[in-house]
Design an enzyme around this catalytic site. Structure first.
Site, PDB file in Angstrom:
ATOM      1  N   HIS A   1       0.863  -1.185   0.000  1.00 27.77           N
ATOM      2  CA  HIS A   1       0.000   0.000   0.000  1.00 27.77           C
ATOM      3  C   HIS A   1       0.906   1.244   0.000  1.00 27.77           C
ATOM      4  O   HIS A   1       1.980   1.224   0.595  1.00 27.77           O
ATOM      5  CB  HIS A   1      -0.848  -0.048   1.276  1.00 27.77           C
ATOM      6  CG  HIS A   1      -1.939   0.972   1.348  1.00 27.77           C
ATOM      7  ND1 HIS A   1      -1.709   2.282   1.708  1.00 27.77           N
ATOM      8  CD2 HIS A   1      -3.268   0.880   1.135  1.00 27.77           C
ATOM      9  CE1 HIS A   1      -2.850   2.946   1.718  1.00 27.77           C
ATOM     10  NE2 HIS A   1      -3.815   2.121   1.369  1.00 27.77           N
TER      11      HIS A   1
ATOM     12  N   ASP B   1       2.930  -4.487   8.179  1.00 24.40           N
ATOM     13  CA  ASP B   1       1.695  -3.723   8.035  1.00 24.40           C
ATOM     14  C   ASP B   1       0.517  -4.693   8.200  1.00 24.40           C
ATOM     15  O   ASP B   1       0.229  -5.495   7.317  1.00 24.40           O
ATOM     16  CB  ASP B   1       1.677  -3.065   6.648  1.00 24.40           C
ATOM     17  CG  ASP B   1       0.365  -2.310   6.384  1.00 24.40           C
ATOM     18  OD1 ASP B   1      -0.544  -2.362   7.237  1.00 24.40           O
ATOM     19  OD2 ASP B   1       0.264  -1.676   5.316  1.00 24.40           O
TER      20      ASP B   1
ATOM     21  N   GLN C   1      -4.590  -5.205   6.947  1.00 22.29           N
ATOM     22  CA  GLN C   1      -5.564  -6.132   6.370  1.00 22.29           C
ATOM     23  C   GLN C   1      -5.525  -7.496   7.051  1.00 22.29           C
ATOM     24  O   GLN C   1      -6.225  -8.417   6.618  1.00 22.29           O
ATOM     25  CB  GLN C   1      -5.311  -6.306   4.863  1.00 22.29           C
ATOM     26  CG  GLN C   1      -5.492  -5.032   4.051  1.00 22.29           C
ATOM     27  CD  GLN C   1      -6.936  -4.533   4.001  1.00 22.29           C
ATOM     28  OE1 GLN C   1      -7.873  -5.261   4.336  1.00 22.29           O
ATOM     29  NE2 GLN C   1      -7.125  -3.288   3.596  1.00 22.29           N
TER      30      GLN C   1
ATOM     31  N   LYS D   1     -10.621  -0.135  10.187  1.00 22.40           N
ATOM     32  CA  LYS D   1     -10.791  -1.344   9.366  1.00 22.40           C
ATOM     33  C   LYS D   1     -11.165  -2.540  10.229  1.00 22.40           C
ATOM     34  O   LYS D   1     -11.230  -3.666   9.734  1.00 22.40           O
ATOM     35  CB  LYS D   1      -9.486  -1.643   8.604  1.00 22.40           C
ATOM     36  CG  LYS D   1      -9.170  -0.638   7.500  1.00 22.40           C
ATOM     37  CD  LYS D   1      -7.952  -1.077   6.706  1.00 22.40           C
ATOM     38  CE  LYS D   1      -7.266   0.064   6.010  1.00 22.40           C
ATOM     39  NZ  LYS D   1      -7.938   0.480   4.773  1.00 22.40           N
TER      40      LYS D   1
ATOM     41  N   CYS E   1      -4.616   2.373  -3.850  1.00 24.67           N
ATOM     42  CA  CYS E   1      -3.392   2.873  -3.203  1.00 24.67           C
ATOM     43  C   CYS E   1      -2.244   1.892  -3.366  1.00 24.67           C
ATOM     44  O   CYS E   1      -1.441   1.680  -2.446  1.00 24.67           O
ATOM     45  CB  CYS E   1      -3.616   3.161  -1.715  1.00 24.67           C
ATOM     46  SG  CYS E   1      -4.891   4.360  -1.421  1.00 24.67           S
TER      47      CYS E   1
END
Ligand SMILES: Cc1ncc(COP(=O)(O)O)c(C=O)c1O
Ligand SMILES: Cc1ncc(COP(=O)(O)O)c(C=O)c1O
Lengths: 146, 411, 411, 146
Positions: free
Chosen positions: C122, C199, C202, C225, C366
């Protein structure tokens, strides 16, 4: 919160007391303790000989609770062995952390037990433990040097 | 029903007791309470319009984008910025100030240059400038105070020189509560070729602000000090300056084109808004601006002035109270009253007041250099908002009058 | 009542129609909807506990501090961090990544060093590393993909060298939806002396995460999220690393002592949390973690896997659909399905789906370098969460099957 | 939102049309227009002589709406004077901004008037105006050179 359970007569008196608030003539230990968020600052001075605290005093500024706690602490540890003083500090910090103490332990803390209610005031806990933490740190530093 | 009773009824929290007492909330300088309609705006957003704005072509996302961009336009109008893209949303005033320091400061301040701030600045408008000066070999200089705690007129006149690249100053100090002559400072700074960063954290909630009239280059504030939720702050910057600055936070939504080794940044305002923004916070900010506009700054200023005048006059009757910033000869006092009780530490004062339901602040108020300058270890602060009443002041004075007694000191 | 019906009833927005159709929300990768109890946690905070935490000695402020610090402890437990002070609150994952890039990156990456990231990152985990490399004269290298769109095993083995100072990689790509072998990457990186930034934007919302087991040095994610409000994000960092790092944002609450020309910073976690924090957001995050723990990741993973499998199988029946990241041989697919409709631009797809009440994402997500790598101008993405149902997938497929017809193209 | 008010037959046809989608043999003006958020990119090629647009074409990728809008635009401006083309661009952009047009103006826009409903779709407005903006920019650049 009940004010009189915090600012008891005993604590008020100790907070105003200047009995232990001065420099020692010949301290062989001295350590600064600070509470950044309050701006409080005390310097603890000790004269330790043969494992005994011959004399103790403090200078500095702080709120009633930190001043009282320091005054009471010095009352308690003066003349005691370093081992005993460390034991008392441990008891005091456990009490403030709301750990259960035995009746005997509570008695050992003597006047310092009057500060128990501070454990219900998260914003002031730091004030009550400042001197005791400083005491612990002072001995830890000495220990580190051996 | 008088006005403050009416307003208080709009704030769910102000009706709640604190312990056994009704709450007297006098820490508005730290954060204000939120009216029901601001809280409802947040709820409604999550109940009915929540989506990632800018990123979706579907209806929900378009609505979220509308809410977010309308908040920007409302904010623009609120402080009378020229363009809505001069409004950058951040998480708080602190982030806004860091953005200016990192992006503008590091690229415009060089070795031998000077940055000038006031000794009364909040740490958020001070530590970032220390950092910039340390990184760049520049000198951080201070505007000190007059006898009456206003900014030294001489320092303003003498310390802005051709060496000065940035002047950073609060429109109102969060400790002294005095309105600073920012318009004059801007004029002098511009003549010397410096830009001016105005910290409006303590002014925007309390008085009408016009950034174009003031001619500030940058202007910052926090939503939570003006009825809005936490987590939303504002940076205003002049278009030309913002356009020339490098971005600060980098990531999603602030780019036009990203290749493996190169990125083209998006135009304003997106360039400075990386990642998913706080749309719920923006919805709350919009509602807060509506509410404030309805109350009107005329009323707000009048009410706060009256409360302050009354509080100070009552406190002056108590000879063991020391006041700071309360003797300005310039008619520039706002609703912040900073004081000490003789022989009593501020933290004891605030604990004792709290036991009476009166919430005030005690400590260094994120202004340690000012404390050192005032030779105070710490101070107490009562800060009013328009929803406070004369009765609140009476309860404050009553609680204050008990402080020394509780500690066994004479009155 | 089956599970998804039960869960959907918890989410006010999911019951709302979109135009004339019931809403089928399949953009959970961008942001999730919020259950009523999260919204209520925010409301309750502002109704009853709002104050500036850490700064006041009065009861309200202590309660606000409790709410904020409890959220930290809950977050610690949620990702199994060793200490709660290893949890730093930010506004979003993007800020968390910038914090690491500015504070760790700029001070640990030097000329000739390398930073290694995946081509599928991202922008938020990519542009900051471009910046660090450009500032420091370091080289930004990429892990490319296998045929099946998993990270290239060869690149993982060959591109982590003694030159590598930082490896930054998503646990799950927001476009490909494949779980990356972060534990293996961490092991290799640590052997080479590099730190790893994971990261988790997700992954954390969709699977149980254990940062100690993974041995990540830094781990980031966004609250919005994972059922939480916008405006709250998380940075986890190992204590020793965070202690050694310079601060990033500077201002109130992150200091111990400030003098005119010098500042002592506060210990963790305050050191990295400058200014007034988003306590309402933290209250919402707490409630979201409670909710997710009650649903349980076992259920969440199972449900998302089933939906994905079903959706992909239906899409494979449509010969004009191209799929990306949907043929992994590793059983590591999550609830993200990225695709294109032959001869139709993704924005037309999403507009047409929207007219049927189906919210999906279209664009570069993104992740432009990945788009370039996949030779796609843009793609469509449907992303599921545990509250989505098989009926949602059916409606999605039905709408999808109409797309080409609307544009006058044959099926 | 009614799909058929957006993807009308006219627009669908134009979006698939390749009539104007090619390079010119000898363009004397060419300008790129891009929509970063969509990844759309068109290059407009014009052959302008004596203030008239002798020929026009485009290449590039984009959604149905941007492709249709471009195709319709080229239909409209081919053979017209530069002044007229700029006038049409101005009308079109005003229409998309939801400004009121007179009936005459609407008629002038001819097939381009079919894109009016896009003004109700904020997310797609950029697609509809891409080619028209590019046209405006192209003429502005020329102007700048005089
Ligand atoms: C993998 C990944 N990383 C980072 C981000 C950035 O998150 P945020 O926009 O909340 O900062 C996202 C979401 O947009 C993402 O999917
Ligand atoms: C004058 C001033 N500047 C800056 C700030 C920082 O605001 P925040 O903590 O919302 O970032 C404050 C409030 O704390 C303030 O009073």
């Amino acid at each position: 919160m009940e004010l009189d359970s915090i600012y008891t007569e005993l604590i008020s008196e100790h907070s105003r007391s200047t009995e232990h608030k001065h420099h020692l003539e010949c301290p062989n230990m001295s350590l600064k303790g600070r509470n950044p968020s309050c701006g409080d600052e005390i310097t603890l001075e000790l004269q330790v000989e043969d494992g005994y605290i011959k004399d103790a005093s403090f200078v500095g500024i702080g709120c009633a609770i930190s001043q009282a706690s320091t005054s009471i602490m010095i009352d308690l540890i003066k003349g005691e062995s370093v081992a005993k003083a460390r034991h008392l500090a441990n008891l005091f910090l456990r009490m403030i952390k709301r750990e259960e103490l035995t009746e005997d332990e509570e008695e050992e803390l003597d006047e310092a037990f009057a500060l128990k209610n501070i454990s219900n005031m998260p914003a002031r806990v730091k004030c009550a433990v400042l001197s005791w933490h400083t005491l612990e740190e002072a001995f830890k530093e000495v220990e580190g040097k051996h | 029903m008088n006005n403050t009773v009416k307003f208080k009824a709009d704030f769910p929290l102000l009706g709640k007791p604190m312990g056994n007492n009704p709450l007297v909330y006098l820490d508005n300088g730290a954060t204000t309470q939120k009216p029901g309609e601001v809280i409802k705006a947040i709820t409604e957003y999550y109940d009915s319009f929540n989506a990632n704005p800018h990123r979706g072509a579907y209806e929900l996302s378009i609505k979220a984008t509308d809410i977010y961009e309308n908040a920007r336009i409302k904010t623009q109008q609120f402080i009378n910025a020229k363009y809505s893209h001069e409004i950058i949303f951040t998480k708080n005033a602190t982030e806004s100030l860091n953005l200016v320091a990192y992006s503008y400061g590091l690229s415009h301040v060089g070795a031998g240059d000077e940055v000038l701030i006031a000794i009364s600045e909040h740490h958020s408008n001070l530590v970032p400038w220390q950092y910039v000066c340390q990184m760049k070999g520049a000198t951080l200089k201070y505007i000190y105070l007059e006898e009456d705690h206003n900014l030294s007129q001489r320092d303003i006149e003498e310390k802005i020189t051709e060496k000065t690249k940035v002047v950073a100053v609060a429109q109102v100090s969060n400790v002294l509560g005095l309105i600073n002559p920012v318009k004059e400072i801007v004029e002098r700074a511009h003549k010397a070729g410096a830009v001016v960063v105005v910290d409006g954290s303590q002014s925007v909630p309390h008085m009408a602000v016009d950034v174009q009239d003031m001619d500030a280059d940058f202007f910052v504030f926090s939503g939570h000090k003006m009825l809005s939720p936490m987590g939303i702050g504002v940076l205003y910057g002049k278009e030309a300056l913002l356009n020339d600055m490098p971005p600060f936070l980098m990531g999603g939504d602030m780019i036009d084109y990203v290749e493996e080794q190169h990125t083209d940044y998006a135009p304003l305002p997106a360039k400075f808004e990386a990642g998913t923004q706080n749309v719920g916070g923006a919805a709350g900010l919009s509602a807060a601006i509506d509410y404030l506009n309805r109350v009107g700054f005329e009323y707000i200023e009048k009410q706060e002035k009256e409360l302050t005048k009354y509080a100070i006059s009552r406190m002056k009757e108590m000879d063991y109270i020391e006041l700071y910033g309360c003797d300005s000869s310039r008619d520039n006092k706002t609703g912040i009253v900073t004081f000490n009780v003789k022989d009593v530490h501020p933290h004891d004062v605030s604990t004792i007041m709290d036991a009476h339901g009166v919430a005030i602040r005690a400590g260094h108020h994120c202004a340690q250099p000012l404390m050192i300058y005032l030779k105070q270890n710490a101070t107490c602060r009562a800060s009013f908002y328009f929803y406070n009443s004369k009765e609140d002041v009476d309860k404050f004075i009553e609680a204050l009058s008990k402080v020394r007694g509780v500690l066994g000191l004479g009155a």
